[in-house]
Design a protein around this motif. Sequence first.
Motif, PDB file in Angstrom:
ATOM      1  N   ALA A   1      86.279 114.703  35.692  1.00  0.00           N
ATOM      2  CA  ALA A   1      85.991 116.021  34.826  1.00  0.00           C
ATOM      3  C   ALA A   1      84.917 116.063  33.750  1.00  0.00           C
ATOM      4  O   ALA A   1      84.656 115.106  33.434  1.00  0.00           O
ATOM      5  N   VAL A   2      84.203 117.247  33.553  1.00  0.00           N
ATOM      6  CA  VAL A   2      83.349 117.189  32.366  1.00  0.00           C
ATOM      7  C   VAL A   2      84.077 117.481  30.914  1.00  0.00           C
ATOM      8  O   VAL A   2      85.284 117.930  30.830  1.00  0.00           O
ATOM      9  N   ARG A   3      83.629 116.446  29.983  1.00  0.00           N
ATOM     10  CA  ARG A   3      84.693 116.271  28.788  1.00  0.00           C
ATOM     11  C   ARG A   3      83.554 116.561  27.711  1.00  0.00           C
ATOM     12  O   ARG A   3      82.569 116.233  27.687  1.00  0.00           O
ATOM     13  N   THR A   4      83.985 116.749  26.563  1.00  0.00           N
ATOM     14  CA  THR A   4      83.518 117.018  25.367  1.00  0.00           C
ATOM     15  C   THR A   4      84.367 116.663  24.006  1.00  0.00           C
ATOM     16  O   THR A   4      85.565 116.716  24.233  1.00  0.00           O
ATOM     17  N   THR A   5      83.909 116.059  23.055  1.00  0.00           N
ATOM     18  CA  THR A   5      84.693 115.861  21.842  1.00  0.00           C
ATOM     19  C   THR A   5      84.736 117.128  21.014  1.00  0.00           C
ATOM     20  O   THR A   5      85.473 117.155  19.974  1.00  0.00           O
ATOM     21  N   ALA A   6      83.912 117.923  21.186  1.00  0.00           N
ATOM     22  CA  ALA A   6      83.790 119.196  20.312  1.00  0.00           C
ATOM     23  C   ALA A   6      84.861 120.017  20.420  1.00  0.00           C
ATOM     24  O   ALA A   6      85.442 120.155  21.797  1.00  0.00           O
ATOM     25  N   GLN A   7      85.397 120.456  19.556  1.00  0.00           N
ATOM     26  CA  GLN A   7      86.625 121.361  19.591  1.00  0.00           C
ATOM     27  C   GLN A   7      86.138 122.902  19.937  1.00  0.00           C
ATOM     28  O   GLN A   7      84.931 123.275  19.613  1.00  0.00           O
ATOM     29  N   LEU A   9      85.541 124.365  22.750  1.00  0.00           N
ATOM     30  CA  LEU A   9      84.580 124.707  23.623  1.00  0.00           C
ATOM     31  C   LEU A   9      85.107 124.812  25.062  1.00  0.00           C
ATOM     32  O   LEU A   9      86.252 124.208  25.187  1.00  0.00           O
ATOM     33  N   SER A  10      84.752 125.674  25.910  1.00  0.00           N
ATOM     34  CA  SER A  10      85.456 125.832  27.312  1.00  0.00           C
ATOM     35  C   SER A  10      84.198 125.561  28.181  1.00  0.00           C
ATOM     36  O   SER A  10      83.139 125.659  27.868  1.00  0.00           O
ATOM     37  N   LEU A  11      84.679 124.648  29.133  1.00  0.00           N
ATOM     38  CA  LEU A  11      83.544 124.001  30.086  1.00  0.00           C
ATOM     39  C   LEU A  11      83.995 124.388  31.504  1.00  0.00           C
ATOM     40  O   LEU A  11      85.237 124.518  31.994  1.00  0.00           O
ATOM     41  N   THR A  15      78.474 123.705  41.496  1.00  0.00           N
ATOM     42  CA  THR A  15      77.558 122.781  42.109  1.00  0.00           C
ATOM     43  C   THR A  15      77.148 123.447  43.529  1.00  0.00           C
ATOM     44  O   THR A  15      77.562 124.077  44.001  1.00  0.00           O
ATOM     45  N   THR A  16      75.805 123.183  43.841  1.00  0.00           N
ATOM     46  CA  THR A  16      75.078 123.555  45.164  1.00  0.00           C
ATOM     47  C   THR A  16      74.526 122.139  45.702  1.00  0.00           C
ATOM     48  O   THR A  16      74.060 121.249  45.370  1.00  0.00           O
ATOM     49  N   ASP A  17      74.463 122.210  47.042  1.00  0.00           N
ATOM     50  CA  ASP A  17      73.759 121.126  47.853  1.00  0.00           C
ATOM     51  C   ASP A  17      72.503 121.277  47.884  1.00  0.00           C
ATOM     52  O   ASP A  17      71.662 120.520  48.206  1.00  0.00           O
ATOM     53  N   GLN A  18      72.038 122.633  48.172  1.00  0.00           N
ATOM     54  CA  GLN A  18      70.631 122.746  48.461  1.00  0.00           C
ATOM     55  C   GLN A  18      70.273 123.963  47.626  1.00  0.00           C
ATOM     56  O   GLN A  18      70.453 125.302  47.671  1.00  0.00           O
ATOM     57  N   PRO A  19      69.512 123.650  46.268  1.00  0.00           N
ATOM     58  CA  PRO A  19      69.085 122.292  45.783  1.00  0.00           C
ATOM     59  C   PRO A  19      70.205 121.521  45.574  1.00  0.00           C
ATOM     60  O   PRO A  19      71.425 122.245  45.069  1.00  0.00           O
ATOM     61  N   ARG A  20      70.162 120.386  45.432  1.00  0.00           N
ATOM     62  CA  ARG A  20      71.256 119.524  44.665  1.00  0.00           C
ATOM     63  C   ARG A  20      71.193 119.967  43.112  1.00  0.00           C
ATOM     64  O   ARG A  20      70.260 119.195  42.358  1.00  0.00           O
ATOM     65  N   GLU A  21      72.004 120.659  42.520  1.00  0.00           N
ATOM     66  CA  GLU A  21      72.043 121.149  41.486  1.00  0.00           C
ATOM     67  C   GLU A  21      73.706 121.235  40.736  1.00  0.00           C
ATOM     68  O   GLU A  21      74.713 121.465  41.621  1.00  0.00           O
ATOM     69  N   LEU A  22      73.725 120.707  39.475  1.00  0.00           N
ATOM     70  CA  LEU A  22      74.945 121.051  38.729  1.00  0.00           C
ATOM     71  C   LEU A  22      74.780 121.858  37.719  1.00  0.00           C
ATOM     72  O   LEU A  22      73.805 121.514  36.975  1.00  0.00           O
ATOM     73  N   ALA A  23      75.585 122.818  37.548  1.00  0.00           N
ATOM     74  CA  ALA A  23      75.481 123.787  36.323  1.00  0.00           C
ATOM     75  C   ALA A  23      76.784 123.534  35.859  1.00  0.00           C
ATOM     76  O   ALA A  23      77.932 123.480  36.100  1.00  0.00           O
ATOM     77  N   VAL A  24      76.710 123.308  34.175  1.00  0.00           N
ATOM     78  CA  VAL A  24      77.833 123.050  33.348  1.00  0.00           C
ATOM     79  C   VAL A  24      77.791 124.339  32.335  1.00  0.00           C
ATOM     80  O   VAL A  24      76.725 124.536  31.727  1.00  0.00           O
ATOM     81  N   HIS A  25      78.642 125.251  32.545  1.00  0.00           N
ATOM     82  CA  HIS A  25      78.838 126.513  31.899  1.00  0.00           C
ATOM     83  C   HIS A  25      79.523 126.051  30.537  1.00  0.00           C
ATOM     84  O   HIS A  25      80.763 125.447  30.605  1.00  0.00           O
ATOM     85  N   VAL A  26      79.007 126.428  29.378  1.00  0.00           N
ATOM     86  CA  VAL A  26      79.448 126.047  27.897  1.00  0.00           C
ATOM     87  C   VAL A  26      79.849 127.212  27.139  1.00  0.00           C
ATOM     88  O   VAL A  26      78.706 128.156  26.933  1.00  0.00           O
ATOM     89  N   ILE A  27      80.917 127.448  26.699  1.00  0.00           N
ATOM     90  CA  ILE A  27      81.306 128.677  25.963  1.00  0.00           C
ATOM     91  C   ILE A  27      81.762 128.459  24.536  1.00  0.00           C
ATOM     92  O   ILE A  27      82.803 127.337  24.666  1.00  0.00           O
ATOM     93  N   ASN A  28      81.370 128.723  23.558  1.00  0.00           N
ATOM     94  CA  ASN A  28      81.707 128.415  22.164  1.00  0.00           C
ATOM     95  C   ASN A  28      82.799 129.535  21.866  1.00  0.00           C
ATOM     96  O   ASN A  28      82.409 130.553  21.769  1.00  0.00           O
ATOM     97  N   ALA A  86      76.720 131.492  21.466  1.00  0.00           N
ATOM     98  CA  ALA A  86      77.786 131.872  22.173  1.00  0.00           C
ATOM     99  C   ALA A  86      78.129 131.347  23.616  1.00  0.00           C
ATOM    100  O   ALA A  86      79.155 130.874  23.948  1.00  0.00           O
ATOM    101  N   TYR A  87      77.065 131.125  24.125  1.00  0.00           N
ATOM    102  CA  TYR A  87      77.286 130.679  25.552  1.00  0.00           C
ATOM    103  C   TYR A  87      75.782 130.091  26.170  1.00  0.00           C
ATOM    104  O   TYR A  87      74.699 130.385  25.722  1.00  0.00           O
ATOM    105  N   ALA A  88      76.077 128.870  26.897  1.00  0.00           N
ATOM    106  CA  ALA A  88      74.668 128.363  27.376  1.00  0.00           C
ATOM    107  C   ALA A  88      75.205 127.609  28.863  1.00  0.00           C
ATOM    108  O   ALA A  88      76.371 127.241  29.253  1.00  0.00           O
TER     109      ALA A  88
END
Length: 110
Positions: A1-7, A9-11, A15-28, A86-88
């Motif tokens: 799992a994706v983790r953070t020590t920051a309070q 935040l929602s994560l 993922t996609t295989d073509q292209p091989r990409e991972l996107a992590v959505h971070v909501i403050n 707010a969001y990234a």
Amino acid sequence: AVRTTAQNLSLAVWTTDQPRELAVHVINREASGDEIPVRRNVTLELPLAVTPQSSSVVSPDWTAEQPATCALADGGLKITLTEIEAYAVVRLRFREELDWSSLGSHVSGP
């Protein structure tokens, strides 16, 4: 799992295989009245043993894409966001095929 020590935040991961990409959505979720404070130097941790070919961060709060700092440490991939309002979305692109199952429960693309 994706983790953070920051309070406050929602994560979420996509993922996609073509292209091989991972996107992590971070909501403050740290709000004070009508204000959303800018968070600085937020670190995300992923259970991956490889660094991405390229990495970037996009947000509707900025005018342009920004670089994401990635490094292998403590048995995983650490990503540092210099700031988030707010969001990234962190976009990580990989050369090699990866086993996304180490990320646990996440959303996969088509």
